[in-house]
Design an enzyme around this catalytic site. Structure first.
Site, PDB file in Angstrom:
ATOM      1  N   GLU A 250       9.025   3.305 -10.534  1.00 17.72           N
ATOM      2  CA  GLU A 250       9.296   3.703  -9.146  1.00 17.72           C
ATOM      3  C   GLU A 250      10.690   4.306  -9.132  1.00 17.72           C
ATOM      4  O   GLU A 250      11.671   3.626  -9.422  1.00 17.72           O
ATOM      5  CB  GLU A 250       9.194   2.483  -8.230  1.00 17.72           C
ATOM      6  CG  GLU A 250       9.173   2.837  -6.748  1.00 17.72           C
ATOM      7  CD  GLU A 250      10.530   2.751  -6.112  1.00 17.72           C
ATOM      8  OE1 GLU A 250      11.213   3.803  -6.045  1.00 17.72           O
ATOM      9  OE2 GLU A 250      10.923   1.657  -5.704  1.00 17.72           O
ATOM     10  N   CYS A 285      15.405   3.034  -1.721  1.00 16.88           N
ATOM     11  CA  CYS A 285      14.529   4.121  -2.165  1.00 16.88           C
ATOM     12  C   CYS A 285      13.769   4.741  -1.003  1.00 16.88           C
ATOM     13  O   CYS A 285      13.175   5.811  -1.149  1.00 16.88           O
ATOM     14  CB  CYS A 285      13.553   3.614  -3.230  1.00 16.88           C
ATOM     15  SG  CYS A 285      12.753   2.073  -2.794  1.00 16.88           S
TER      16      CYS A 285
END
Length: 511
Positions: A250, A285
């Protein structure tokens, strides 16, 4: 014997903390993978209830040292006490949620096609399948979540819940926090009378040990949360292995926010966006790094209000010097680059790694000719793109790379009129948000925290939510197997009382 050591850094004072942490060696790596392989022969045969008890025990152990975690984590990360406390609660909640998933065992995806001995022209065998643990998993700790995406975080808990040992590579920004959490896991394993090789950890400087970890033949899957450069470097190493394995990386996202005309007039829109941009010093994020709209008088008024708001913002310290240096370099480049207009910057607190929240503006035409504008800037920054018309906005969305999230703000009528934009977002992201900001990721059954590359390396997976457990399992099919050899999930009498697909129908029936 002389050991090499490392210290953690206080982002507020600019000084290293006193504690020394011993660096792991390649010999340590080999021993820990061997221990994990041996532990796997035991752990893969535990019941879902056994794993649930382990996860609940880890949660109890973390709760017992919450004050100790708070003390060291605030020093190592510069994060406020409230953030550490809330992240501790989230980490404990994740452990208990996955305990529930492990105990119920519905995630095993049990499917049974019963035998049809009289079928013509050919009979059908009895065929049954379910998921089984994949083997020792390597997990890389994240810099921006010292608890929830680190030692006992999402990747670790989902791997443990599905029956896999974990070898965890600690992030150097918060080694004291890591050691406190790792000790809690070790105590839980001892209390549950389970092999210590089910969880171990490594501390390293540079890239050598991390590279060796993902290339070790005993590792069967990798979980990674971090930068695009770090993730793609590890992915390249994994792809060169003799035995391919899953790499769940990720790697962040700019999380585009599309504002329709009605949203620009919403009196709450500015405070909502600014709050999201500056939350956690932008070190998420899911930070809204890109705001897209059509040029109009309302857009110009919106930009003015956003500028006033960002100027009043107070920045905090970044997590580590690498993140700080990258952010400052990006802000210097934006200030000097004529393709951007730097709308405003806030102030910053006293602190060695303190930064200013920032906001910039560009046109749709400039954005389309400067691909770098679509790349993530990790920190409290967002770029407003004022498009000439709907066509230009559509073109931008078509060119944007894979994202974790897309957000649309406006009225339902506008959403329906611009349905093609939402269709584009569905091709580009793992989560589509309406009239909300992307920060704030609920850990639950329906959450998807993933998306097409480069947001993640496996677009049909998630690193948050209960479906994360499936990453560390693989399907096994049993044909005409005796009842005594079948997993519990596939036995005729359904001892787990789970829903199974029997001859195409989901039910809890016995056979």
């Amino acid at each position: 014997m002389n050991f090499k050591t490392i210290k953690t850094f206080n982002p507020r004072t600019g000084n290293f903390l006193d504690q020394n942490y011993i660096l792991s060696t390649l010999n340590d790596l080999n021993e820990k993978v061997s221990d994990a392989q041996l532990a796997f022969t035991v752990y893969r045969n535990t019941s879902g209830n056994d794993r649930a008890i382990l996860l609940e025990t880890i949660a109890e152990e973390i709760e017992s040292v919450a004050e100790e975690i708070l003390a060291i984590a605030t020093l190592e990360t510069g994060l406020q006490a409230g953030r550490i406390q809330s992240e501790t609660v989230r980490t404990i909640g994740q452990l208990r949620l996955f305990a529930e998933v492990a105990r119920k065992e519905f995630w095993l995806d049990a499917v049974i096609d019963t035998a049809l001995p009289n079928r013509q022209p050919l009979p059908r065998a009895d065929i049954r399948k379910c998921l089984v643990p994949i083997g020792p998993v390597a997990v890389f700790g994240a810099s921006n979540f010292p608890l929830a995406f680190s030692t006992a975080g999402g990747d670790t808990v989902s791997a443990l819940a599905s029956g896999n040992p974990v070898i965890f590579k600690a992030h150097n920004s918060h080694l004291g926090t890591h050691e406190c959490m790792a000790a809690a896991i070790a105590r839980a394993l001892e209390r549950c009378n389970l092999p210590k090789g089910i969880f171990s950890s490594l501390i390293a400087e540079g890239n050598e040990l991390g590279a060796a970890l993902v290339q070790h033949p005993g590792i069967k899957a990798v979980g990674f949360t971090g930068s695009y450069s770090g993730g793609t470097a590890l992915l390249d190493l994994v792809s060169k292995r003799k035995e391919p394995i899953p790499f769940y990386g990720e790697m962040g996202s700019v999380n585009p926010v599309i504002l329709f005309p009605s949203a620009l007039k919403d009196p709450k829109i500015v405070s909502s966006l600014i709050g999201s941009i500056n939350l956690g010093v932008g070190q998420f994020c899911t930070n809204p790094g890109l705001i897209l709209t059509i040029d109009s008088e309302e857009t110009q008024s919106f930009c003015s209000r956003m500028t006033e708001a960002i100027d009043k913002c107070v920045g905090e310290v970044m997590l580590n010097k690498a993140i700080y240096d990258s952010y400052e370099a990006n802000m210097a480049e934006i200030s000097a680059e004529k393709s951007y207009t730097l709308l405003g910057q806030g102030t910053k607190v006293a602190g060695a790694l303190s930064v200013k929240p920032s906001l910039a503006l560009t046109s749709g035409k400039k954005f389309l000719t400067h691909p770098k504008m679509g790349q993530e800037i990790f920190g409290p920054f967002s770029l407003i793109v004022s498009c000439e018309n709907d066509t230009e906005l559509s073109e931008i969305l078509m060119k944007i790379e894979g994202q974790l999230t897309f957000s649309f703000m406006g009225q339902e009528k506008e959403f329906n009129e611009q349905a093609h934009l939402i269709a584009l977002a569905k091709e580009k992201a793992g989560r589509i948000i309406f009239n909300g900001v992307p920060t704030g990721v609920e850990v639950g059954y329906a959450m998807i925290h993933g998306g097409p590359f480069p947001a993640t390396t496996v677009p049909n997976s998630t690193s948050v939510g209960t479906d994360a457990i499936r990453r560390f399992a693989r399907p096994v099919c049993y044909q005409d197997a005796p009842q005594s050899l079948l997993p519990m999930a596939l036995k005729d009498n359904n001892p787990l009382e789970i829903f199974r697909k029997i001859n195409g129908k989901w039910c809890q029936d016995k056979i």
